[in-house]
Design a protein around this motif. Sequence first.
Motif, short mmCIF file in Angstrom:
data_model
loop_
_atom_site.label_atom_id
_atom_site.label_comp_id
_atom_site.label_asym_id
_atom_site.label_seq_id
_atom_site.Cartn_x
_atom_site.Cartn_y
_atom_site.Cartn_z
N GLY A 115 -5.37 47.04 -52.30
CA GLY A 115 -6.45 47.45 -53.19
C GLY A 115 -6.09 48.58 -54.14
O GLY A 115 -6.94 49.07 -54.86
N ILE A 116 -4.82 49.01 -54.12
CA ILE A 116 -4.41 50.13 -54.99
C ILE A 116 -3.43 49.64 -56.05
O ILE A 116 -2.32 49.21 -55.73
N PRO A 117 -3.82 49.69 -57.33
CA PRO A 117 -2.86 49.34 -58.38
C PRO A 117 -1.83 50.44 -58.55
O PRO A 117 -2.18 51.62 -58.55
N ASN A 118 -0.58 50.03 -58.67
CA ASN A 118 0.49 51.02 -58.87
C ASN A 118 0.92 50.98 -60.33
O ASN A 118 1.59 50.06 -60.77
N MET A 119 0.52 52.02 -61.07
CA MET A 119 0.77 52.05 -62.51
C MET A 119 1.99 52.89 -62.88
O MET A 119 2.22 53.19 -64.04
N GLN B 215 -7.60 56.48 -49.61
CA GLN B 215 -8.39 55.30 -49.30
C GLN B 215 -8.91 55.35 -47.85
O GLN B 215 -10.09 55.10 -47.60
N VAL B 227 -8.95 53.88 -55.78
CA VAL B 227 -7.75 54.69 -55.93
C VAL B 227 -6.74 54.01 -56.86
O VAL B 227 -6.56 52.79 -56.81
N ILE B 228 -6.12 54.79 -57.71
CA ILE B 228 -5.07 54.28 -58.61
C ILE B 228 -3.83 55.14 -58.42
O ILE B 228 -3.93 56.37 -58.40
N CYS B 229 -2.68 54.49 -58.27
CA CYS B 229 -1.44 55.23 -58.17
C CYS B 229 -0.87 55.36 -59.58
O CYS B 229 -0.48 54.36 -60.18
N ALA B 230 -0.88 56.56 -60.10
CA ALA B 230 -0.42 56.74 -61.47
C ALA B 230 -0.02 58.19 -61.72
O ALA B 230 -0.30 59.07 -60.92
N ASP B 231 0.63 58.37 -62.84
CA ASP B 231 1.12 59.68 -63.22
C ASP B 231 0.02 60.44 -63.97
O ASP B 231 -0.33 60.09 -65.10
N LEU B 235 -3.24 57.73 -67.35
CA LEU B 235 -4.22 56.65 -67.27
C LEU B 235 -5.47 56.96 -68.07
O LEU B 235 -6.27 56.08 -68.34
#
Lengths: 126, 305
Positions: A115-119, B215, B227-231, B235
């Motif tokens: 469920g977590i997008p890795n951008m 999460q 949750v978003i994994c980003a720098d 974003l």
Amino acid sequence: MKLLTHNLMSSRHIKGVVTGFPLKLTARDVKVSEVDFNKDFIVRILPKLDWEALCQAVESIGQGTDLPRSLDPDFNFEADTEFLKKAHHVLMEVEVVSGELECPETGRKFPITDGIPNMLLNEDEV
Amino acid sequence: MADTTSTNTSVDDRTEGENPTRDLLADGIVNMLKPTVDQIEERIKFTRIRQVELHQHIETLLIDLQRISEAQPAPLDFEEYVKKLTNTKRRVMVINNILHNAQFEGFGNCKGAGLLHRLHLSLLHLDDEVEMETPHFDHLCQERYSSVYEPAEDSFLLLDALEQDLGVINSTMPLICLEVGCGSGVVISALGRCLETPALCLGVDINPVACHCTQITAQKNGSNVDVICADLAILLLGRLESSIDVLIFNPPYVVTESAEVLEPGLPRSWADILTNDQFSLNNESRVSPGFKKHQYSSQLLMKDR
């Protein structure tokens, strides 16, 4: 990842990308969980969204409902509770657990896991 | 203390340059105050030691309680007490922090009075029900989360600041709340739980393990967080621009070697000083107009301290 979150994301952080929206969504695993419907929230959040992008996303993950493809500027959605409930369902209750997001301009793919997008990008892509 | 300052200022106003009377007067006042200040400092030192002891006691108690509840086959519910202890721990940490700063800054200036006032307020609230409960984060002790920043004084101070403004935040009915660098997820989960109207709570972190941890923290505490994994703010470019109603940011404040920025995991999270500066320079335009007041970051914490 909720479709509401997807609607707010772009890949403009990639070097050279102009809009990077909407991100093409493919889903391997989708979860639907019940979230309390709050009419006011949906009415207030709708103007912040790109409706067509939302419809595309809904279709691409096979959650096709009978949502109108585009919103008429004269459409008084505040009064249409049925419509708001459908919008609530796709925005808040449908979650992409695993899949992929794809930049519409470069084709760069971003994985969605748990469920977590890795951008995150590599050094040379920024 | 405030009186001293005002006297000084009025004497300053009347005269310019050398003034033996003023100097004499100032010396006299300083000498008069010195024993009291020394005494206060002595007391603070003592209180701090006590606070540290109390903190340790609470911690051992927490561990004991956890052990008991694990060992107890009967359905003995310690949950409530563990919660209370965690909340008290948070308060103790905040008070400790204030005391530490008081000692560090000394009482020779009027800041001391302000610090004392804050300390007094915190002590008054020690028994109060915490409006914004500290979320559970027991799962953080698991090995897999070793690279996630554990909630510390700054996190609790941030929770306190948010709690103080909870009324204001709720009165604006925020739609989108974003925490940049959500780490363990304690702050955004706590906020998500005490919003009176539904909102999209988003957590962004550069560390994938921290994202996962956020999460879990949200799930365990019944908070709905995406949750978003980003720098960092990257974003925020484009779509999220001017639509964030509450922006929370507790940026890393430890100066690090630039090489560390390239290391994955926690070192990288800590080392993003450069991007961090860029972020604070730009974030004004990222929040929705009318909500600009509600940015919670370490800047606020610094002021708060």
